[in-house]
Design a protein around this motif. Structure first.
Motif, mmCIF file in Angstrom:
data_model
loop_
_atom_site.group_PDB
_atom_site.id
_atom_site.type_symbol
_atom_site.label_atom_id
_atom_site.label_comp_id
_atom_site.label_asym_id
_atom_site.label_seq_id
_atom_site.Cartn_x
_atom_site.Cartn_y
_atom_site.Cartn_z
ATOM 1 N N THR A 39 -6.564 5.777 4.998
ATOM 2 C CA THR A 39 -6.402 6.838 4.005
ATOM 3 C C THR A 39 -5.301 6.472 3.027
ATOM 4 O OG1 THR A 39 -4.856 8.052 5.400
ATOM 5 C CG2 THR A 39 -7.175 8.667 5.556
ATOM 6 N N GLY A 40 -5.448 6.933 1.807
ATOM 7 C CA GLY A 40 -4.447 6.679 0.775
ATOM 8 C C GLY A 40 -4.685 5.356 0.074
ATOM 9 N N MET A 41 -3.709 4.993 -0.758
ATOM 10 C CA MET A 41 -3.793 3.753 -1.520
ATOM 11 C C MET A 41 -2.929 2.708 -0.821
ATOM 12 S SD MET A 41 -3.955 5.330 -5.431
ATOM 13 C CE MET A 41 -2.367 4.769 -5.812
ATOM 14 N N GLN A 42 -3.505 2.040 0.181
ATOM 15 C CA GLN A 42 -2.797 1.056 0.984
ATOM 16 C C GLN A 42 -3.622 -0.229 1.040
ATOM 17 O OE1 GLN A 42 -0.960 2.639 4.633
ATOM 18 N NE2 GLN A 42 -1.902 4.589 4.101
ATOM 19 N N ASP A 43 -3.597 -0.973 -0.055
ATOM 20 C CA ASP A 43 -4.424 -2.176 -0.168
ATOM 21 C C ASP A 43 -4.126 -3.198 0.927
ATOM 22 O OD1 ASP A 43 -5.005 -0.776 -2.459
ATOM 23 O OD2 ASP A 43 -4.728 -2.462 -3.817
ATOM 24 N N ASP A 44 -2.853 -3.492 1.141
ATOM 25 C CA ASP A 44 -2.486 -4.516 2.117
ATOM 26 C C ASP A 44 -2.904 -4.126 3.525
ATOM 27 O OD1 ASP A 44 -1.382 -6.111 0.142
ATOM 28 O OD2 ASP A 44 0.649 -5.336 0.435
#
Length: 140
Positions: A79-84
């Motif tokens: 969830t969220g913006m956590q590309d890595d």
């Protein structure tokens, strides 16, 4: 260790753990990125307790990635913006599916991380109970 439990530990625990495990695989194997980390929306399903019926409460932003190692595809969704983190989860998932020898060493690390998560949650729960009001002892 099952996939769901492993993923929960990696998401809830120290973010460096997922990074370290993924780096170990990336250093030794060729990791082909099938789908780069990208954002999307997914519906969240909840259960209504009175009628025990399922319904969709709304949408949540997710980051998803897909990686291939030794012809095994791994998926990482968070969830969220956590590309890595999404990419690390995909690499770890692919490593487990490919039965790489490094994964046998990870179980002890994941179990220790799970114990730390449980201790942290117990501490937070204890702090909440300290602030709980006992209405039976209050003067009216």
């Amino acid at each position: 260790m099952k996939r769901r439990r492993r993923t929960e530990i990696l998401i809830q625990g120290d973010p460096k753990l997922a990074g370290n495990l993924a780096e170990e695989i990336m250093d030794r194997y060729e990791c082909q990125e099938i789908i780069a980390p990208h954002y999307g929306l997914t519906m969240i399903k909840m259960r209504e307790t009175a009628k025990n019926a399922l319904f969709y409460i709304g949408e949540v932003l997710i980051t998803e990635a897909k990686v291939e190692i030794n012809r095994c595809i791994g998926i990482g969704i968070v969830t969220g913006m956590q590309d890595d983190l999404a990419k690390y989860l995909a690499i770890i998932d692919a490593a487990y599916k490919a039965n790489l020898p490094e994964t046998s060493e990870w179980d002890s690390l994941l179990k220790e991380a799970e114990r730390q998560i449980k201790r942290k949650k117990a501490k937070e729960q204890g702090e909440l109970f300290e602030t709980k009001v006992n209405f039976e002892t209050m003067d009216i």
